[in-house]
Design an enzyme around this catalytic site. Structure first.
Site, PDB file in Angstrom:
ATOM      1  N   ARG A   1       8.364   0.892  -3.429  1.00 14.51           N
ATOM      2  CA  ARG A   1       8.870   1.922  -4.345  1.00 14.51           C
ATOM      3  C   ARG A   1       9.351   1.360  -5.683  1.00 14.51           C
ATOM      4  NH1 ARG A   1      12.999   4.940  -0.508  1.00 14.51           N
ATOM      5  NH2 ARG A   1      13.073   2.844   0.397  1.00 14.51           N
TER       6      ARG A   1
ATOM      7  N   PRO B   1       0.848  -1.204   0.000  1.00 14.46           N
ATOM      8  CA  PRO B   1       0.000   0.000   0.000  1.00 14.46           C
ATOM      9  C   PRO B   1       0.876   1.243   0.000  1.00 14.46           C
ATOM     10  CG  PRO B   1       0.064  -0.995   2.177  1.00 14.46           C
ATOM     11  CD  PRO B   1       0.790  -1.936   1.265  1.00 14.46           C
ATOM     12  N   MET B   2       0.633   2.148  -0.944  1.00 12.12           N
ATOM     13  CA  MET B   2       1.417   3.384  -1.023  1.00 12.12           C
ATOM     14  C   MET B   2       0.490   4.560  -1.314  1.00 12.12           C
ATOM     15  SD  MET B   2       4.799   2.277  -3.216  1.00 12.12           S
ATOM     16  CE  MET B   2       3.885   1.239  -4.393  1.00 12.12           C
ATOM     17  N   ALA B   3       0.530   5.550  -0.441  1.00 14.85           N
ATOM     18  CA  ALA B   3      -0.278   6.746  -0.643  1.00 14.85           C
ATOM     19  C   ALA B   3       0.162   7.458  -1.912  1.00 14.85           C
ATOM     20  CB  ALA B   3      -0.138   7.678   0.553  1.00 14.85           C
TER      21      ALA B   3
ATOM     22  N   LYS C   1       0.242  -4.380   8.942  1.00 13.80           N
ATOM     23  CA  LYS C   1       1.513  -3.956   8.352  1.00 13.80           C
ATOM     24  C   LYS C   1       2.229  -3.065   9.363  1.00 13.80           C
ATOM     25  CE  LYS C   1       3.737  -2.369   4.146  1.00 13.80           C
ATOM     26  NZ  LYS C   1       4.731  -1.467   4.718  1.00 13.80           N
TER      27      LYS C   1
ATOM     28  N   CYS D   1       3.042   3.630   9.113  1.00 13.87           N
ATOM     29  CA  CYS D   1       3.203   4.918   8.430  1.00 13.87           C
ATOM     30  C   CYS D   1       3.983   5.884   9.313  1.00 13.87           C
ATOM     31  CB  CYS D   1       1.849   5.525   8.079  1.00 13.87           C
ATOM     32  SG  CYS D   1       1.989   7.133   7.250  1.00 13.87           S
TER      33      CYS D   1
ATOM     34  N   ASN E   1       9.018  -6.897   3.666  1.00 13.34           N
ATOM     35  CA  ASN E   1       8.945  -5.633   2.937  1.00 13.34           C
ATOM     36  C   ASN E   1      10.215  -4.833   3.216  1.00 13.34           C
ATOM     37  OD1 ASN E   1       7.102  -2.563   3.369  1.00 13.34           O
ATOM     38  ND2 ASN E   1       7.847  -3.388   1.464  1.00 13.34           N
ATOM     39  N   GLY E   2      10.767  -4.233   2.155  1.00 17.25           N
ATOM     40  CA  GLY E   2      11.956  -3.404   2.303  1.00 17.25           C
ATOM     41  C   GLY E   2      13.086  -3.853   1.412  1.00 17.25           C
ATOM     42  N   ASP E   3      13.391  -3.055   0.386  1.00 14.56           N
ATOM     43  CA  ASP E   3      14.524  -3.289  -0.522  1.00 14.56           C
ATOM     44  C   ASP E   3      14.347  -4.483  -1.450  1.00 14.56           C
ATOM     45  OD1 ASP E   3      15.598  -1.138   0.772  1.00 14.56           O
ATOM     46  OD2 ASP E   3      17.059  -2.281   1.941  1.00 14.56           O
TER      47      ASP E   3
END
Length: 331
Positions: free
Chosen positions: A233, A24-26, A147, A108, A208-210
């Site tokens: 990202r 999920p990304m704003a 999350k 967040c 999650n991450g990289d």
């Protein structure tokens, strides 16, 4: 490795077709992009975070964020808030809207979220976090996930402990971002926290991450033992990443990257979908960011972005991209 990938994965009652999930990304994971990610192989797509209070008070914009397309399923709708009762109300609304899962945001790092006690602020109040999870689980019949980040800062890493509380409260899975709130998005994600969380619970843990490509996804799965990877990202302007990672995990081979022509074609399709959903004025302005991501690394991308940022109509935007697409095709 293939044994890990080929084993079926379920989050509660929801089966997933692969091990690759859209985070999920704003500002990114609106309905048009979720449909694009799903078409490119994301096993699960997640909404932008939705305010519980916005649903309680029937805010028009927040209500619009509950729109779900038929081809998005399975879909996780992410909520943020600090009050168990209002989060339970919002979760029920998410289920009624057609979500397959409800996800609770406890990661967040943005100030306006944290100062209200939501998002990463809950990493500092595990009893309240557990109460929220329990209330949401009791309010819905669909699976609930959480999350979270590793912790508030390096001195207070709480993901394993919070995951234990989440499991005890009835959560079906947790996703762990290997950065603290203090780190925001800087530095390198600490995958050891993800591995520690896997050891702490029996429910699926999503890493999650990289994760930026097939090899990094494989490494995360192998090094942490997590059940799936969540791409954030690296998916901006790159929906191909979902099928590319799955292809790598199942074959060990790196898929060819999209050509310039394919990127420009996707920009045009994304533009049409975004304008149809949000109207020309908002759609064009939001598409400028997406276009900058899609064109990273392409010849002449800086000049292209400058031209796109000056467009004020769909016709102008399309004309600029069409010109570049013809150039990419050699016309």
């Amino acid at each position: 490795m293939n044994e890990i990938v080929e084993a079926p994965l379920r989050i509660g009652s929801v089966p997933l077709a692969s091990r690759v999930i859209l985070a999920p990304m704003a500002g990114v994971c609106d309905l048009p992009y979720r449909r694009i990610a799903k078409a490119h192989g994301a096993a699960l797509v997640c909404t932008e975070m939705v305010s519980d209070k916005g649903l309680v008070y029937h805010n028009g914009h927040t209500q619009e964020m509950l729109q779900i397309a038929k081809d998005e399923h399975p879909l996780s709708l992410q909520l943020f808030g600090a009050d168990p009762a209002s989060m339970a109300y919002a979760a029920a609304a998410a289920e009624e809207a057609g979500a397959d899962l409800v996800d609770i945001n406890m990661g967040c790092p943005v100030k306006k979220v944290v100062r209200n006690g939501a998002g990463a602020a809950l990493l500092q109040d595990l009893p309240r976090a557990e109460a929220i999870i329990r209330a949401v689980v009791q309010a819905v019949s669909i699976p609930v996930t959480v999350k979270m980040r590793a912790g508030w800062d390096a001195a207070h890493v709480v993901a394993p402990a919070l995951a234990e509380r989440a499991e005890a409260a009835g959560a079906a899975a947790v996703a762990v971002h290997g950065r603290t709130r203090e780190a925001f998005y800087s530095g390198k994600a600490d995958w050891r926290v993800i591995a520690d969380t896997v050891q702490a619970v029996s429910i699926p843990v999503i890493g999650n991450g990289d994760v930026v490509d097939g090899p990094s996804a494989r490494d995360m799965l192998q090094q942490t033992g997590c059940a799936a990877v969540m791409v954030a990202r690296a998916a901006q302007g790159n929906p191909w990443i979902f099928s590319q990672i799955t292809h790598y995990l199942t074959t060990g081979e790196t898929a060819a990257p999209p050509t310039a022509w394919e990127r420009y074609t996707q920009i045009l399709a994304h533009l049409e979908a975004l304008v149809a959903y949000k109207g020309e004025y908002i759609g064009i302005r939001e598409m400028r960011a997406h276009a900058s991501w899609y064109t990273r690394g392409l010849y002449g991308s800086a000049a292209l972005r400058e031209r796109i940022n000056r467009t004020v109509s769909v016709a102008e935007f399309r004309a600029v991209v069409e010109e570049m697409r013809r150039h990419a095709a050699g016309d």
